[in-house]
Design an enzyme around this catalytic site. Sequence first.
Site, mmCIF file in Angstrom:
data_model
loop_
_atom_site.group_PDB
_atom_site.id
_atom_site.type_symbol
_atom_site.label_atom_id
_atom_site.label_comp_id
_atom_site.label_asym_id
_atom_site.label_seq_id
_atom_site.Cartn_x
_atom_site.Cartn_y
_atom_site.Cartn_z
ATOM 1 N N TYR A 6 0.854 -0.999 -0.244
ATOM 2 C CA TYR A 6 0.610 0.041 0.189
ATOM 3 C C TYR A 6 0.825 1.318 -0.409
ATOM 4 O O TYR A 6 2.163 1.546 0.899
ATOM 5 C CB TYR A 6 -1.097 0.323 1.494
ATOM 6 C CG TYR A 6 -1.950 1.430 1.310
ATOM 7 C CD1 TYR A 6 -3.174 1.278 0.762
ATOM 8 C CD2 TYR A 6 -0.934 2.286 1.844
ATOM 9 C CE1 TYR A 6 -4.269 2.596 0.846
ATOM 10 C CE2 TYR A 6 -1.547 3.702 1.748
ATOM 11 C CZ TYR A 6 -2.772 4.054 1.939
ATOM 12 O OH TYR A 6 -3.503 4.572 1.658
ATOM 13 N N GLU A 34 -3.359 7.303 -3.774
ATOM 14 C CA GLU A 34 -3.843 6.396 -3.103
ATOM 15 C C GLU A 34 -3.115 4.862 -4.152
ATOM 16 O O GLU A 34 -3.773 4.892 -5.207
ATOM 17 C CB GLU A 34 -4.855 6.681 -2.489
ATOM 18 C CG GLU A 34 -4.462 5.296 -1.709
ATOM 19 C CD GLU A 34 -5.739 4.897 -0.718
ATOM 20 O OE1 GLU A 34 -5.762 4.797 0.374
ATOM 21 O OE2 GLU A 34 -6.721 3.798 -1.296
#
Length: 395
Positions: A101, A189
């Site tokens: 991530y 993101e």
Amino acid sequence: MYLYEYQGKELFAGQGLPVPRGELVTAPAAAREAAARIGNKVVVKAQVKAGGRGKAGLVRLVDTPEEAVAAVAQIIGANHKGEIVRQVLLEEQLDVEREYYLGITLDYSRGLPVLLVSNRGGMDIEEVARNNPGALVRLTLDVGAPPPLYQLTEVCLRTGLRGKVLLQARDMLQCLINIFYRFEAVTVEVNPAVLCRDGRLIAADAKVIIDDAAIGRHQELARWAVEPEEPCRQKAHKYHLGYIDLNPDGDIGIIAGGAGLCLATMDRVIEMGGRPASFLDLGGGITAEQMQAALEITLMKPGVKGIIVNVFGGINNCYIMAQGIAAFLENLTDGRQVRLVVKMRGHSQEEGWSLLERYGLTVIKDGTTEQAVRHLLGQLAAGERGWEHGHTIGI
Ligand code: GDP
Ligand code: MN
């Protein structure tokens, strides 16, 4: 503005960040050739703004172009959290070894961007933060300048990255930071960034949210801005005005020059017992047409009984704004009434005041915002008739 995954990936690719090869389709028939071009085995991904597509069955791995057609047929038209799927992204399948991530978002409690990196990619990051906070590495960023390379290296090391993957992750972070600053993003993101078995690190997903107020400054983004659906927001969009619908049972529309003055006016209205219905920030360089549109937009909300216009002629010109108010009154159609108080001071104020007084409007010249609000609330409480076309009885 929330970008679709394929749009986010277009921005990523433009900054040199590796993304899977892919094509966007809007009909099942187009999927066959697209899948064949990509390499037969593809991932079929619904383009929706809400997350959790994977869990909802809207991300599928297929082996042949025929299966891609069938998957697209099933996905198009599906309802994901209230949004109907209209576009589907087909992408090369990645051979996943590990998922990471990487993200930047605004930490509203500190008012600063924060970089978040984790080796638990592919999962909901809030869940990781809750259940395994040690697996989430944070770095608060400076609003003015990107972090030096050594800090990004350190973040990668703390995430457990080493060797070639570390270098790729660090490059990816740099690209994301560039995108975050350059496009005035609120969130950028990648979840997951996929480490493939062949050693490449690729952004398999993209979530990009841009500050709505910044979109007009970026040509690359303006083409993706969709017209809002509600008529009043559509009109506000057309005239470059910032309209925000407030309390559903509010009855006072607030129009002011600048968000600060708008907020201060709203606070007064609330403090003095009124119910704001809407908030319209005129901004600077207002034309008569924009002023007229601002009043028309505010009056489009059915419950609005009174409007307060609170402006200062600094960049704006009082006479031009008064011309817009006059045009609005001239164009009021049958029977529609409006209780309108204008507090206006500044550049060309005398010309502006005298024009408005010709229409019988109450103009607060040297008084305060409180006076303007009190005047309007008094009229509403007394149930007095408002300004009507052809009548100069107004308030
Ligand atoms: P989201 O559920 O909306 O976040 O959609 P994602 O694009 O993140 O995909 C969800 C999951 O599907 C990812 O975490 C991966 O595990 C998996 N996935 C996505 N693309 C690929 C791929 O190309 N190959 C493989 N094997 N898995 C993939
Ligand atoms: Mn994802």
